[in-house]
Scaffold this motif. Structure first.
Motif, PDB file in Angstrom:
ATOM      1  N   ASP A  51       0.864  -1.188   0.000  1.00 52.08           N
ATOM      2  CA  ASP A  51       0.000   0.000   0.000  1.00 52.08           C
ATOM      3  C   ASP A  51       0.898   1.236   0.000  1.00 52.08           C
ATOM      4  O   ASP A  51       1.094   1.900   1.026  1.00 52.08           O
ATOM      5  CB  ASP A  51      -0.904  -0.024   1.234  1.00 52.08           C
ATOM      6  N   GLU A  52       1.461   1.575  -1.154  1.00 51.30           N
ATOM      7  CA  GLU A  52       2.461   2.631  -1.244  1.00 51.30           C
ATOM      8  C   GLU A  52       1.895   4.014  -0.937  1.00 51.30           C
ATOM      9  O   GLU A  52       2.602   4.893  -0.458  1.00 51.30           O
ATOM     10  CB  GLU A  52       3.088   2.621  -2.639  1.00 51.30           C
ATOM     11  N   GLU A  53       0.617   4.222  -1.248  1.00 53.00           N
ATOM     12  CA  GLU A  53       0.030   5.534  -0.986  1.00 53.00           C
ATOM     13  C   GLU A  53       0.028   5.851   0.503  1.00 53.00           C
ATOM     14  O   GLU A  53       0.433   6.941   0.932  1.00 53.00           O
ATOM     15  CB  GLU A  53      -1.388   5.610  -1.545  1.00 53.00           C
ATOM     16  N   VAL A  54      -0.406   4.902   1.336  1.00 50.75           N
ATOM     17  CA  VAL A  54      -0.398   5.096   2.784  1.00 50.75           C
ATOM     18  C   VAL A  54       1.033   5.175   3.309  1.00 50.75           C
ATOM     19  O   VAL A  54       1.349   5.981   4.192  1.00 50.75           O
ATOM     20  CB  VAL A  54      -1.182   3.978   3.490  1.00 50.75           C
ATOM     21  N   ALA A  55       1.923   4.350   2.743  1.00 51.63           N
ATOM     22  CA  ALA A  55       3.320   4.364   3.193  1.00 51.63           C
ATOM     23  C   ALA A  55       3.953   5.725   2.942  1.00 51.63           C
ATOM     24  O   ALA A  55       4.647   6.276   3.802  1.00 51.63           O
ATOM     25  CB  ALA A  55       4.107   3.263   2.479  1.00 51.63           C
ATOM     26  N   SER A  56       3.712   6.291   1.741  1.00 49.25           N
ATOM     27  CA  SER A  56       4.273   7.601   1.406  1.00 49.25           C
ATOM     28  C   SER A  56       3.687   8.697   2.303  1.00 49.25           C
ATOM     29  O   SER A  56       4.426   9.566   2.792  1.00 49.25           O
ATOM     30  CB  SER A  56       3.982   7.909  -0.067  1.00 49.25           C
ATOM     31  N   PHE A  57       2.388   8.631   2.540  1.00 43.65           N
ATOM     32  CA  PHE A  57       1.735   9.627   3.378  1.00 43.65           C
ATOM     33  C   PHE A  57       2.245   9.539   4.822  1.00 43.65           C
ATOM     34  O   PHE A  57       2.513  10.556   5.479  1.00 43.65           O
ATOM     35  CB  PHE A  57       0.219   9.422   3.331  1.00 43.65           C
ATOM     36  N   ALA A  58       2.389   8.306   5.312  1.00 51.67           N
ATOM     37  CA  ALA A  58       2.877   8.102   6.686  1.00 51.67           C
ATOM     38  C   ALA A  58       4.303   8.617   6.849  1.00 51.67           C
ATOM     39  O   ALA A  58       4.688   9.069   7.935  1.00 51.67           O
ATOM     40  CB  ALA A  58       2.794   6.629   7.068  1.00 51.67           C
ATOM     41  N   MET A  59       5.095   8.580   5.786  1.00 53.60           N
ATOM     42  CA  MET A  59       6.451   9.124   5.859  1.00 53.60           C
ATOM     43  C   MET A  59       6.419  10.635   6.103  1.00 53.60           C
ATOM     44  O   MET A  59       7.224  11.166   6.867  1.00 53.60           O
ATOM     45  CB  MET A  59       7.212   8.813   4.570  1.00 53.60           C
ATOM     46  N   HIS A  60       5.479  11.319   5.446  1.00 56.41           N
ATOM     47  CA  HIS A  60       5.325  12.759   5.691  1.00 56.41           C
ATOM     48  C   HIS A  60       4.981  13.021   7.167  1.00 56.41           C
ATOM     49  O   HIS A  60       5.519  13.935   7.791  1.00 56.41           O
ATOM     50  CB  HIS A  60       4.230  13.336   4.799  1.00 56.41           C
ATOM     51  N   VAL A  61       4.067  12.217   7.689  1.00 57.28           N
ATOM     52  CA  VAL A  61       3.670  12.370   9.095  1.00 57.28           C
ATOM     53  C   VAL A  61       4.861  12.093  10.009  1.00 57.28           C
ATOM     54  O   VAL A  61       5.114  12.811  10.985  1.00 57.28           O
ATOM     55  CB  VAL A  61       2.499  11.425   9.431  1.00 57.28           C
ATOM     56  N   ASN A  62       5.636  11.061   9.682  1.00 60.80           N
ATOM     57  CA  ASN A  62       6.797  10.715  10.493  1.00 60.80           C
ATOM     58  C   ASN A  62       7.827  11.843  10.492  1.00 60.80           C
ATOM     59  O   ASN A  62       8.447  12.136  11.517  1.00 60.80           O
ATOM     60  CB  ASN A  62       7.432   9.434   9.953  1.00 60.80           C
ATOM     61  N   ASN A  63       8.000  12.507   9.350  1.00 68.29           N
ATOM     62  CA  ASN A  63       8.950  13.620   9.273  1.00 68.29           C
ATOM     63  C   ASN A  63       8.541  14.774  10.201  1.00 68.29           C
ATOM     64  O   ASN A  63       9.397  15.453  10.790  1.00 68.29           O
ATOM     65  CB  ASN A  63       9.056  14.111   7.833  1.00 68.29           C
ATOM     66  N   VAL A  64       7.243  15.004  10.322  1.00 71.08           N
ATOM     67  CA  VAL A  64       6.756  16.039  11.236  1.00 71.08           C
ATOM     68  C   VAL A  64       7.092  15.669  12.674  1.00 71.08           C
ATOM     69  O   VAL A  64       7.551  16.504  13.465  1.00 71.08           O
ATOM     70  CB  VAL A  64       5.237  16.258  11.064  1.00 71.08           C
ATOM     71  N   VAL A  65       6.880  14.396  13.047  1.00 74.20           N
ATOM     72  CA  VAL A  65       7.173  13.941  14.417  1.00 74.20           C
ATOM     73  C   VAL A  65       8.669  14.043  14.704  1.00 74.20           C
ATOM     74  O   VAL A  65       9.083  14.455  15.801  1.00 74.20           O
ATOM     75  CB  VAL A  65       6.665  12.501  14.618  1.00 74.20           C
ATOM     76  N   VAL A  66       9.499  13.686  13.709  1.00 75.22           N
ATOM     77  CA  VAL A  66      10.955  13.796  13.880  1.00 75.22           C
ATOM     78  C   VAL A  66      11.346  15.260  14.091  1.00 75.22           C
ATOM     79  O   VAL A  66      12.206  15.582  14.922  1.00 75.22           O
ATOM     80  CB  VAL A  66      11.684  13.201  12.659  1.00 75.22           C
ATOM     81  N   ALA A  67      10.707  16.178  13.337  1.00 74.16           N
ATOM     82  CA  ALA A  67      10.985  17.603  13.508  1.00 74.16           C
ATOM     83  C   ALA A  67      10.593  18.073  14.904  1.00 74.16           C
ATOM     84  O   ALA A  67      11.286  18.899  15.518  1.00 74.16           O
ATOM     85  CB  ALA A  67      10.238  18.409  12.445  1.00 74.16           C
ATOM     86  N   LEU A  68       9.487  17.556  15.443  1.00 65.53           N
ATOM     87  CA  LEU A  68       9.085  17.886  16.809  1.00 65.53           C
ATOM     88  C   LEU A  68      10.095  17.367  17.818  1.00 65.53           C
ATOM     89  O   LEU A  68      10.466  18.047  18.771  1.00 65.53           O
ATOM     90  CB  LEU A  68       7.696  17.297  17.107  1.00 65.53           C
ATOM     91  N   ALA A  69      10.559  16.119  17.589  1.00 64.27           N
ATOM     92  CA  ALA A  69      11.495  15.501  18.534  1.00 64.27           C
ATOM     93  C   ALA A  69      12.839  16.207  18.548  1.00 64.27           C
ATOM     94  O   ALA A  69      13.479  16.336  19.593  1.00 64.27           O
ATOM     95  CB  ALA A  69      11.683  14.022  18.171  1.00 64.27           C
TER      96      ALA A  69
END
Length: 586
Positions: A51-69
């Motif tokens: 499910d590449e669409e969800v995987a790609s979208f989740a990567m964007h979300v993960n980048n935001v969390v990494v920026a917060l951390a």
């Protein structure tokens, strides 16, 4: 594309747990770590599923969390809302795919991830990249002593000098040693100077906790470990660590920020110690307690002299000038000019008494009344001197003994004049003089000086700090006394083996001990007091009911510790809420 039921079940379960985390305290490291783990599970599962669409979208979300951390992104309500919206979008996409499959739709009919949300995530990440850790630019470089037999973290930090954390890393000089023995040689050396210690809790030659306990009074110490066990965190904090870093991607990203923060907080603590001494002054406490009654409370500087008997063996009471000056320097109160006041030209005191004298002889002994002047002979005197035999109906001139009958013809009358008893001088008004209560100097108005009189208000930015440090407990003590408790005059609890404390309030009733502590924003001090309270509860034979009072949002690790030890947390917005909250429990 048909998604497996196992995949959909796993993703939906992770999303349900993540929505709540996304709306929580995103400035807490453990929350971000948990959120990062949840997103990683979604990315891994979606890639395995294809499910590449969800995987790609989740990567964007993960980048935001990494920026917060990493601290490049500051959490606010917009960020929380965006993260919740993102997880709900993953849920919607997965559920819509499930519905489409049940309706025999093809993969081309699958509902796509909303592009608007993707653009929001990209926009946030762009803004985070542009900040370039600007909140650390003002800090000077720090020297770190890193004690660890494993150099994995050291090498990982070295790599950060080329990525988005380069600004911080350029200001962070790290010296690595592999054991406690080497660390002690450097720390006791006069040649080496360090601003902060980063210490692994598990060292080859001894426990890192012992090293933390030994040096935490001299240096800020950040503990680091591969373990994320809450008990390990508690032990490190009890030993004196200001923060605890887990050896994972999120922890390594947060480490430079944690080291710089530890140095800044140690500097602030030195300032706090000085402020605590100010608040111990009963005169300062009296002023602050008055100002904290309401937002409109104000203290105006004024002078109200009163009659008193001066004796050389007694010193006059000192005013509050020094107290207000100290409180203003500490930032607790603000002052504004109210008016000018006359002051002594010798000592600049405004503590003056006004008095009046005869301008001719400088004596302050005169009478007031109407003045009569006989037109014929020119004699003038107070009216009572013209009243023969105390008769007010007939006036006779004391000089020529002629009767005065018609005003304006026989005589003139001047109302409200004065006559000096010493020199018989008659004058329209006495001369005003001033005497200083502090130095006895006497002077005329034209000789005096002028000084500003001020009004003082509480600094609104210091209200939260003062709430923690000056919480009035008298009303709670009175309430507990009415319920049969005996209020202890001591701030500790004495068991048969040792004393425990200091606590903010201790009260006894039969086989029950009531104990209250007030928690602030110092996590090390908070944990130390909580652990001391729990140790006391286990050591004494009585039943202990413990309360922790706070005006701030406690860190989750602190709340977990309070919950584990059964300590009741009472969070207040204002000091006057304390009594009603205690009444709910007692």
């Amino acid at each position: 594309m048909t998604l497996s039921s196992e995949y959909k079940k796993q993703v939906l379960a992770v999303v349900d747990g993540s929505v709540g985390l996304a709306g929580g305290l995103l400035n807490e490291r453990h929350v971000l770590e948990k959120l990062g783990q949840q997103i990683t599970r979604i990315i891994s599962a979606s890639r395995i599923e294809g499910d590449e669409e969800v995987a790609s979208f989740a990567m964007h979300v993960n980048n935001v969390v990494v920026a917060l951390a990493s601290g490049r992104l500051v959490p606010d309500e917009n960020i929380r809302s965006l993260l919740r919206e993102s997880f709900l979008e993953i849920r919607r996409s997965t559920q819509d795919n499930d519905d489409n499959n049940n309706n025999n739709n093809t993969s081309s009919n699958r509902t796509q991830i909303d592009p608007a949300i993707i653009n929001k995530l990209k926009s946030v990440l762009t803004a985070a990249a542009n900040t370039s850790e600007k909140d650390f630019i003002f800090l000077s470089s720090i020297d770190v002593l890193y004690i660890d037999a494993d150099d994995f973290v050291y090498k990982s930090l070295a790599k950060r000098a080329t990525d988005s954390m380069a600004t911080i890393m350029k200001m962070t000089s790290i010296k690595l040693v592999s054991n406690a023995s080497e660390a002690r040689q450097l720390l006791f050396s006069s040649q080496e100077k360090f601003d902060v210690i980063l210490c692994e809790t598990d060292l080859p030659d001894e426990s890192g906790l012992e090293l933390i306990k030994e040096f935490s009074s001299r240096y800020p110490v950040v503990a680091i470990s591969a373990s994320d066990d809450p008990r390990s965190i508690q032990l490190a904090m009890k030993a004196g660590a200001t923060d605890y870093i887990v050896k994972n991607e999120t922890g390594i990203r947060m480490l430079p920020r944690s080291l710089h923060t530890a140095v800044v907080e140690r500097q602030k603590r030195g300032q706090k110690t000085q402020k605590d001494e100010i608040l111990k002054d009963p005169r300062a406490a009296k002023v602050l307690n008055y100002l904290m009654v309401s937002e409109d409370s104000v203290i105006e500087q004024t002078v109200e002299p009163s009659s008193y008997y001066k004796m050389q063996v007694l010193e006059p009471e000192r005013d509050f000038s020094d107290t207000f000056a100290t409180l203003e320097r500490a930032g607790y109160v603000t002052k504004s000019s109210k008016r000018l006041a006359l002051c002594c030209p010798r000592c600049r005191s405004a503590n003056l008494v006004s008095y009046f004298v005869c301008a001719n002889c400088n004596k302050s002994d005169f009478i007031k009344g109407d003045v009569i002047e006989h037109n014929r002979c020119g004699y003038n005197d107070m009216e009572f001197a013209f009243q023969k035999n105390d008769s007010k109906e007939h006036l006779f001139c004391p000089k020529c003994n002629k009767e005065l009958k018609l005003i304006g013809v026989d005589y003139l009358r001047t109302e409200a004049a004065y006559k000096c008893k010493e020199c018989s001088n008659i004058f329209p008004a006495p001369e005003q003089r001033f005497v200083c209560h502090d130095c006895d100097n006497s002077f005329r108005l034209s000789e005096g000086g002028w000084k500003s009189m001020y009004m003082y208000r509480l600094n609104s930015a210091k209200v939260q700090e003062l709430n923690q440090k000056t919480l009035p407990l008298q009303s709670v003590e009175e309430y507990l006394s009415s319920k049969g408790f005996r209020i202890s005059l001591e701030d500790y609890v004495d068991s048969k083996l040792q004393k425990f404390g200091q606590f903010d309030l201790v009260a006894y009733k039969e086989n029950t001990i009531f104990v209250m502590i007030i928690l602030g924003d110092d996590i090390e001090l908070n944990h130390s007091r909580i652990i001391e309270l729990d140790t006391m509860s286990r050591a004494v034979g009585s039943r202990v009911t413990a309360y922790a009072i706070t005006f701030t949002d406690l860190r989750q690790v602190t709340r977990d510790l309070l919950s584990k030890f059964g300590i009741i947390v009472i969070q207040l917005k204002r000091p006057d809420q304390l009594l009603s909250k205690i009444q709910e429990y007692v």
